[in-house]
Design an enzyme around this catalytic site. Sequence first.
Site, short mmCIF file in Angstrom:
data_model
loop_
_atom_site.label_atom_id
_atom_site.label_comp_id
_atom_site.label_asym_id
_atom_site.label_seq_id
_atom_site.Cartn_x
_atom_site.Cartn_y
_atom_site.Cartn_z
N ASP A 206 -3.36 73.17 -58.87
CA ASP A 206 -3.59 72.07 -57.95
C ASP A 206 -3.82 70.77 -58.71
O ASP A 206 -4.92 70.47 -59.14
CB ASP A 206 -4.80 72.41 -57.07
CG ASP A 206 -4.79 71.60 -55.79
OD1 ASP A 206 -3.78 70.93 -55.51
OD2 ASP A 206 -5.80 71.63 -55.08
N LYS B 32 -0.83 80.15 -49.43
CA LYS B 32 -2.05 79.34 -49.55
C LYS B 32 -3.28 80.21 -49.28
O LYS B 32 -3.33 80.92 -48.27
CB LYS B 32 -2.02 78.20 -48.53
CG LYS B 32 -0.96 77.15 -48.81
CD LYS B 32 -1.50 76.06 -49.74
CE LYS B 32 -0.41 75.11 -50.19
NZ LYS B 32 -0.35 73.84 -49.53
N CYS C 100 -37.77 53.99 -50.88
CA CYS C 100 -37.57 54.90 -52.00
C CYS C 100 -38.54 56.07 -51.91
O CYS C 100 -39.74 55.86 -51.75
CB CYS C 100 -37.77 54.15 -53.31
SG CYS C 100 -37.68 55.23 -54.75
N CYS D 134 -40.18 52.19 -60.78
CA CYS D 134 -39.85 53.43 -60.07
C CYS D 134 -39.73 54.57 -61.11
O CYS D 134 -38.85 54.52 -61.97
CB CYS D 134 -38.54 53.21 -59.32
SG CYS D 134 -38.01 54.61 -58.35
N TYR E 55 5.29 75.61 -65.33
CA TYR E 55 5.72 76.78 -64.57
C TYR E 55 7.23 76.94 -64.47
O TYR E 55 7.72 77.91 -63.87
CB TYR E 55 5.12 76.76 -63.16
CG TYR E 55 5.46 75.51 -62.38
CD1 TYR E 55 6.73 75.31 -61.86
CD2 TYR E 55 4.50 74.52 -62.20
CE1 TYR E 55 7.05 74.16 -61.18
CE2 TYR E 55 4.80 73.36 -61.50
CZ TYR E 55 6.07 73.18 -61.00
OH TYR E 55 6.39 72.04 -60.33
N LYS F 154 -0.81 78.76 -58.02
CA LYS F 154 -0.36 77.42 -57.66
C LYS F 154 -1.43 76.46 -58.18
O LYS F 154 -2.54 76.39 -57.66
CB LYS F 154 -0.21 77.30 -56.15
CG LYS F 154 0.49 76.04 -55.70
CD LYS F 154 0.95 76.18 -54.25
CE LYS F 154 1.86 75.05 -53.84
NZ LYS F 154 1.18 73.76 -53.68
N CYS G 111 -32.69 51.73 -54.96
CA CYS G 111 -34.09 51.31 -55.03
C CYS G 111 -34.12 50.16 -56.03
O CYS G 111 -33.79 50.34 -57.20
CB CYS G 111 -34.97 52.45 -55.52
SG CYS G 111 -36.60 51.87 -56.04
N GLU H 170 2.83 83.48 -59.73
CA GLU H 170 2.06 82.54 -60.55
C GLU H 170 1.02 81.90 -59.67
O GLU H 170 1.21 81.80 -58.46
CB GLU H 170 2.98 81.43 -61.09
CG GLU H 170 3.97 81.89 -62.12
CD GLU H 170 5.10 80.86 -62.24
OE1 GLU H 170 4.81 79.68 -62.47
OE2 GLU H 170 6.25 81.27 -62.08
N CYS I 266 -41.11 55.65 -54.98
CA CYS I 266 -42.02 54.53 -55.21
C CYS I 266 -42.22 53.67 -53.96
O CYS I 266 -42.89 52.64 -54.00
CB CYS I 266 -41.52 53.65 -56.35
SG CYS I 266 -40.08 52.66 -55.91
P1 AMP Z 1 4.17 71.56 -52.06
O1 AMP Z 1 3.72 70.25 -52.64
O2 AMP Z 1 3.12 72.23 -51.22
O3 AMP Z 1 5.53 71.51 -51.46
O4 AMP Z 1 4.27 72.53 -53.30
C1 AMP Z 1 5.20 72.29 -54.31
C2 AMP Z 1 4.50 71.90 -55.54
O5 AMP Z 1 3.65 72.93 -56.02
C3 AMP Z 1 5.44 71.65 -56.66
O6 AMP Z 1 5.87 70.33 -56.67
C4 AMP Z 1 4.65 71.99 -57.87
O7 AMP Z 1 4.27 70.82 -58.54
C5 AMP Z 1 3.42 72.69 -57.39
N1 AMP Z 1 3.15 73.94 -58.12
C6 AMP Z 1 1.95 74.28 -58.62
N2 AMP Z 1 2.00 75.45 -59.25
C7 AMP Z 1 3.27 75.88 -59.20
C8 AMP Z 1 3.95 77.03 -59.70
N3 AMP Z 1 3.30 77.99 -60.38
N4 AMP Z 1 5.27 77.12 -59.45
C9 AMP Z 1 5.93 76.16 -58.75
N5 AMP Z 1 5.34 75.06 -58.25
C10 AMP Z 1 4.02 74.92 -58.47
ZN ZN Z 2 -38.02 53.70 -56.33
#
Ligand code: AMP
Ligand code: ZN
Length: 667
Positions: free
Chosen positions: A116, A310, A404, A428, A223, A114, A422, A112, A407
């Site tokens: 963010d 990563k 500026c 301006c 997930y 990850k 400015c 899956e 102007c």
């Molecule tokens: P870390 O914070 O680096 O330890 O990574 C763990 C965190 O990755 C978990 O707490 C999840 O919230 C997040 N995460 C994001 N995508 C996934 C995924 N597909 N499966 C499991 N964890 C995930």
């Molecule tokens: Zn200006």
Amino acid sequence: MTQVEKTIEELREELQEHNYRYYVLDEPSISDYEFDMKLKELQQLEALHPEYADPASPTQRVGGGITKQFNTVAHDYPMYSLDNSYSTEELVEWEARLKRLLGDAPIAFTCELKYDGASINLTYQDGVLLRAVTRGDGVQGDEVTTNVKTIRSIPLRLKGQAPERFDVRGEIILPLEGFAQMNKERLENGEDPYMNPRNTASGSLKLQDSALVAERPLDCLLYGMVGRNLGVNSQMEMLQTMRGWGFKVPETARLCANIGEVLDFLEYWDTHRHELPYETDGVVVKVNSLQQQEELGFTSKSPRWAMAYKFKSEQALTRLNSISYQVGRTGAITPVANLEPVLLAGTVVKRASLHNADQIAKLDVRVGDRVYVEKGGEIIPKITGVELSQRPEGSLAVAYITECPECSTALVRQPGEAQHFCPNDTGCPPQITGRIQHFISRKAMDIEGLGAETVELLFKEGLIGNYADLYTLTPGQLIPLERMAEKSAENLVRGVSESVQVPFERVLFALGIRYVGETVAKKLARAFKNIDALMAAPAEELMQVDEIGQRIAASVTEFFANPVNREVVERLRGYGLQFSLSEAQLQGQTDLLQGQTFVVSGVFETLDRNELKKRIEDNGGKVASSVSSKTTYLVAGANMGPSKRAKAESLGVPILSEAEFLSLLDA
Ligand code: AMP
Ligand code: ZN
């Protein structure tokens, strides 16, 4: 079941389904308008029939609930973190370890992305969202249920037959497009932009006012789940089952028969991740069989059956050719790096954001340097570092501009602010056109037939110097202009004249007072009712209004103290624009509570909190968030925080019940 109850139930089901189609499947089957109408109908019925209240009703999504303090809650099952790997070799070693532990059985993997964002644990009880808790330290986190309910893609009630109680896990994210839009609006309101989507997503969960959370385009990608009797045997089945219950589980997950296929998945997404609508910083590889997962178990901090991989953040090294400075509507100066064009994550990059003078100083970036450029959540990439080994000899630190660029006025920088400004707001050029463009924009006057480019043209041709001038334009003046046909000239003039109907709060927003965004404009309009009262109000009076702090109050008084702005307002008034609330808006408004300040706390029976606050404001009272010696009354509902009561008692602030409050209004 009564007829009303039946109607309410049907509306809820219908809205829930539309919501699911729109936010989870991305396949809406009715228009936004129809949806809003049905939602309104449900809201009205629920207000009339509080006896049928339901915490999982689609009306809960609009927010309004305030969380003063986020309670710490222990997770039913701990939330582990993941082991990280940064190379494919490490993954291959991991597979070898698994084989040693599991013996000869073949091992399949689910891959899956990850996601963010901010980790979240959602507990469902009897098919209904019971609570949402942040990861915290893994053992306990903060309860953020009220805020999380506003995220449209999270089901408040599950489809089909789910286990009695279980936890679902996912990430709350801010998709890139929504993030960019939020920053655009912030810049337009003269505020510093947010740095990245992840922090903004997790910050959103901790906002006290859930109505503000509801306005943010947050999403939640799931997930996994934990609990008993989930009825699944593998990670892949788990994802499938979760989808069936209505969760948003990205379709990017893949079942891989062996580690070779896992590596293919990594390679594919390393290059294609930039096409996703959200950020991902890697891949999570999980042993697919739950039985194998169980055999492998956990170390003290992470499962042995999962590994995060990563991605290397994609960087490019290129030359900084020059820095140019842009001037925004509010006069804010933004430095922009002009780069030697370079290929980064599939696109050619020529410009990068440098944010402000501090950022330039912190990076010590100099013209002529080779710089590292990265793509983050922003549309334009950012400079993350300088390759000092390649710094040309004799290079000089950047001398930030003092005047500026448009102007030549000397720039100013308020203490505590990152941006230079400015101050020549009336002379301006980009500030002038920027303000007019803001004035005509969709959420402000929404003038049909007039766009940003035409504004620049009209300004260049000397036909307008401020937004009031728009109302003097005639077709005769416009037709001679380039690319302006008779028809479009007439449309423009008609669009302008029709805008006099736009309600007061939007006119107030359109004026472009710094820090007065849509919400603040609404609050001010409701509190002061007309422009004269607002213009006459000293800062202290403005600050009596809920959520208006010193910074906004100072900006408003400064705006109206300027004779140029006053004159423009008078001209607009002369053209017939709305400078007071309409009769309809004023209905039910009195001065009964004039000069009184209320604090509202707890849960109420006949009115909900927001309605109660609106009643107070409609009747001339002020709503404050905490009890102080200035509080006239504390209106107390059920389950009121004990500290508020104690504070009120110690200060001698009278406490009113809901019924007592309502009888105040009957007086
Ligand atoms: P870390 O914070 O680096 O330890 O990574 C763990 C965190 O990755 C978990 O707490 C999840 O919230 C997040 N995460 C994001 N995508 C996934 C995924 N597909 N499966 C499991 N964890 C995930
Ligand atoms: Zn200006």
